[in-house]
Design a protein around this motif. Structure first.
Motif, PDB file in Angstrom:
ATOM      1  N   HIS A  68      -6.369  -1.675  12.994  1.00  0.00           N
ATOM      2  CA  HIS A  68      -6.175  -3.125  13.025  1.00  0.00           C
ATOM      3  C   HIS A  68      -5.919  -3.669  14.430  1.00  0.00           C
ATOM      4  O   HIS A  68      -6.048  -4.857  14.675  1.00  0.00           O
ATOM      5  CB  HIS A  68      -5.038  -3.545  12.092  1.00  0.00           C
ATOM      6  N   HIS A 128      -8.653  -0.676   1.292  1.00  0.00           N
ATOM      7  CA  HIS A 128      -7.929   0.600   1.177  1.00  0.00           C
ATOM      8  C   HIS A 128      -7.261   0.678  -0.190  1.00  0.00           C
ATOM      9  O   HIS A 128      -6.039   0.719  -0.320  1.00  0.00           O
ATOM     10  CB  HIS A 128      -6.911   0.737   2.305  1.00  0.00           C
ATOM     11  N   ASP A 170      -7.458  -5.294  -0.960  1.00  0.00           N
ATOM     12  CA  ASP A 170      -7.749  -4.631   0.307  1.00  0.00           C
ATOM     13  C   ASP A 170      -8.777  -3.521   0.069  1.00  0.00           C
ATOM     14  O   ASP A 170      -8.796  -2.903  -1.000  1.00  0.00           O
ATOM     15  CB  ASP A 170      -6.431  -4.031   0.799  1.00  0.00           C
ATOM     16  N   HIS A 192      -2.979  -5.561  -3.435  1.00  0.00           N
ATOM     17  CA  HIS A 192      -3.467  -4.603  -2.449  1.00  0.00           C
ATOM     18  C   HIS A 192      -4.471  -3.626  -3.058  1.00  0.00           C
ATOM     19  O   HIS A 192      -5.548  -3.405  -2.534  1.00  0.00           O
ATOM     20  CB  HIS A 192      -2.325  -3.819  -1.787  1.00  0.00           C
ATOM     21  N   GLU A 252       0.884  -1.166   0.000  1.00  0.00           N
ATOM     22  CA  GLU A 252       0.000   0.000   0.000  1.00  0.00           C
ATOM     23  C   GLU A 252       0.919   1.211   0.000  1.00  0.00           C
ATOM     24  O   GLU A 252       1.759   1.346   0.887  1.00  0.00           O
ATOM     25  CB  GLU A 252      -0.837  -0.044   1.266  1.00  0.00           C
TER      26      GLU A 252
HETATM   27 ZN   LIG Z   1      -6.306  -2.012   4.482  1.00  0.00          ZN
END
Ligand SMILES: [Zn+2]
Length: 505
Positions: A457, A140, A138, A98, A11
């Motif tokens: 998280h 994100h 993901d 990702h 990321e």
């Molecule tokens: Zn994430």
């Protein structure tokens, strides 16, 4: 079904002071090295259960940081593509990625905002139109048309914290397998929600929204529904929240693509209507500490969101530790500071040694100034592992070689309120499990304040032991207030910059 499974995962925080160079990548090269309850494990479990053959290629992961350098991205990409060519013929390709990777200097261009789109397009060029490609990313992510144009179906994690990575990989496996066998004909449509923000899925009303998405899947020709939340610290034109619907062209009437887009828009607008209720509203540093100290009992878990390594921050910022020391906050613990030099010195001196150390603040202005501290080495642990709770099991995550420093105060300034327990690591990473404290015998129930460098998280592991959880907006490389991110290339015709971008047409 014979499939090829491989991925390149990071990321990119385009504001991070840390480049993602060639040595930042960790690899899983053999199926026997797959971590239980990871995305890869989801594909492995499904293939085994179905009696399918799965060829596992390269899986490379880099801790989020700045743009991936050209040599690293092109080297990994071309290795993966070479493995795919060698594995042909295959019926399907699974790409766990990702979705927010930015690479520098790719193919002589100055920068590639959408590295995943580049990779998926090149995979399609090798396998041709008849092979079914499934992409797993993901939430994100920057969901781009290029990604969607070159795969058959894409499935995004639904939970934040990401407790459902393996579960969503299993969903994608079933979706792609049904398509390969001709049972379904997946078609995708998407909608720009014109929203940017950090949206945990544990509290209401987001919890019910995610549950409703899952309940809607499987009915009325809807195969899968995903919400890409976006990654606010990736300054690219395609940033922001996007809703994706995968429908079955065999079950829906008329133009399936238009139908999928309509479904995505309906769900996207439903999400947008919740915008004020679903965003995190973090407190400034001192206000967060005030509130923690006003709580009737501990432990109050305070998230230093701005220094989350999982979002590309260095995890060596000193703003919060300095205030804990200056204010004399009692019964306090903090994890994890990334400072390999201090770990080396503390391990060399040994448990029980009293030292003057210069801790943190090394990676740039977003880390603050280093702190000169009076400390005692209280413990050391090599290769510490934290356990990250998942919906079905837990994911072992390496935390590096760690030391437990009992911080007596700033050098030359004896502290009121007792020592602060600080965990320092050689490995940049966020707090995912309580082991970063409990492995050193730190009793969290005896603490008033527990600071974790993580945006969200940490939540699954710490919420069960916390009297209260407070999200904090201290200074840092992933400052959690959207309006403070110095975005230049992102399209800001979206909430929170514009209250209702749809109303303005
Ligand atoms: Zn994430």
């Amino acid at each position: 079904m014979r499939s090829f499974v491989a991925g390149i995962v990071t990321e990119t925080n385009t504001f991070s002071p840390i480049p993602t160079g060639t040595s930042e990548w960790e690899r899983v090269d053999r199926p026997e090295d797959i971590v239980p309850d990871s995305s890869l494990d989801g594909f492995r479990r499904k293939a085994a259960a179905a009696g399918d053959e799965a060829v596992f290629g390269l899986y490379a992961f880099a801790m989020p940081a700045g743009p991936t350098v050209r040599a690293a991205y092109e080297g990994l990409r071309d290795e993966l593509l070479g493995q795919l060519r060698a594995a042909m013929p295959v019926d399907a390709v699974f790409l766990p990625l990702h979705g927010a990777m930015v690479a520098d200097g790719v193919d002589a261009a100055s920068i590639v905002d959408d590295a995943e789109g580049d990779l998926i397009e090149k995979v399609r060029a090798i396998v041709g139109p008849a092979v079914t490609i499934g992409v797993h990313i993901d939430l994100h992510c920057h969901l781009t048309p290029r990604m969607l144009d070159h795969c058959d179906a894409l499935v995004i994690y639904k939970e934040y914290p990401h407790t459902d990575m393996a579960a969503r990989a299993e969903d994608l496996y079933d979706l792609i397998r049904d398509a390969h066998l001709g049972r379904t004909a997946p078609v995708m449509g998407w909608f720009d929600c014109r929203f940017m923000g950090i949206v945990p899925t544990n509290p209401e009303p987001m919890r019910s929204f995610v549950d409703a998405m899952m309940a809607a899947e499987g009915a009325e020709g809807l195969l899968s529904l995903s919400l890409g939340h976006g990654f606010p610290w990736g300054d690219v034109p395609d940033s922001g929240a996007r809703m994706l619907a995968v429908v079955d062209a065999k079950q829906v009437p008329g133009d399936a693509r238009a139908h999928a887009a309509r479904v995505a828009e309906a769900w996207g607008r439903r999400f947008f209507a919740l915008r004020h209720e679903v965003v995190v509203k973090p407190l400034p540093l001192d206000a967060a500490l005030d509130r923690a100290l006003a709580a009737p009992r501990g432990p109050v878990v305070v998230a230093d969101q701005a220094d989350n390594a999982g979002g590309g921050a260095p995890s060596d910022s000193t703003f919060v530790l300095r205030r804990l020391l200056e204010r004399g906050v009692p019964d306090t613990a903090l994890a994890m500071m990334w400072d390999p030099i201090v770990v080396h010195l503390a391990k060399s001196a040994g448990v029980g040694a009293r030292l003057a150390v210069r801790l943190g603040g090394k990676m740039g202005p977003t880390s603050g100034d280093p702190l000169d501290l009076d400390v005692t080495v209280a413990g050391t642990r090599d290769d510490l592992v934290q356990m990250w709770p998942q919906v079905d099991g837990s994911l072992a995550s390496p935390a590096g070689d760690c030391v437990h420093l009992r911080v007596h105060g700033l050098a030359g300034a004896p502290r009121q309120g007792g020592d602060v327990d600080v965990i320092v690591t050689t490995r940049r990473g966020q707090v995912l499990g309580v082991e970063v404290f409990t492995a050193f015998g730190i009793d969290l129930s005896a603490k008033r304040v527990v600071v974790v460098k993580s945006i969200q998280h940490f939540y699954a592991a710490f919420a069960p032991v916390a009297a209260e959880v407070i999200y904090m907006a201290a200074p840092g490389a992933v400052a959690p207030l959207m309006e403070t991110i110095p975005l230049e290339r992102a399209d800001l015709h979206k909430f929170p910059w514009v209250e209702d971008p749809f109303a303005q047409g």
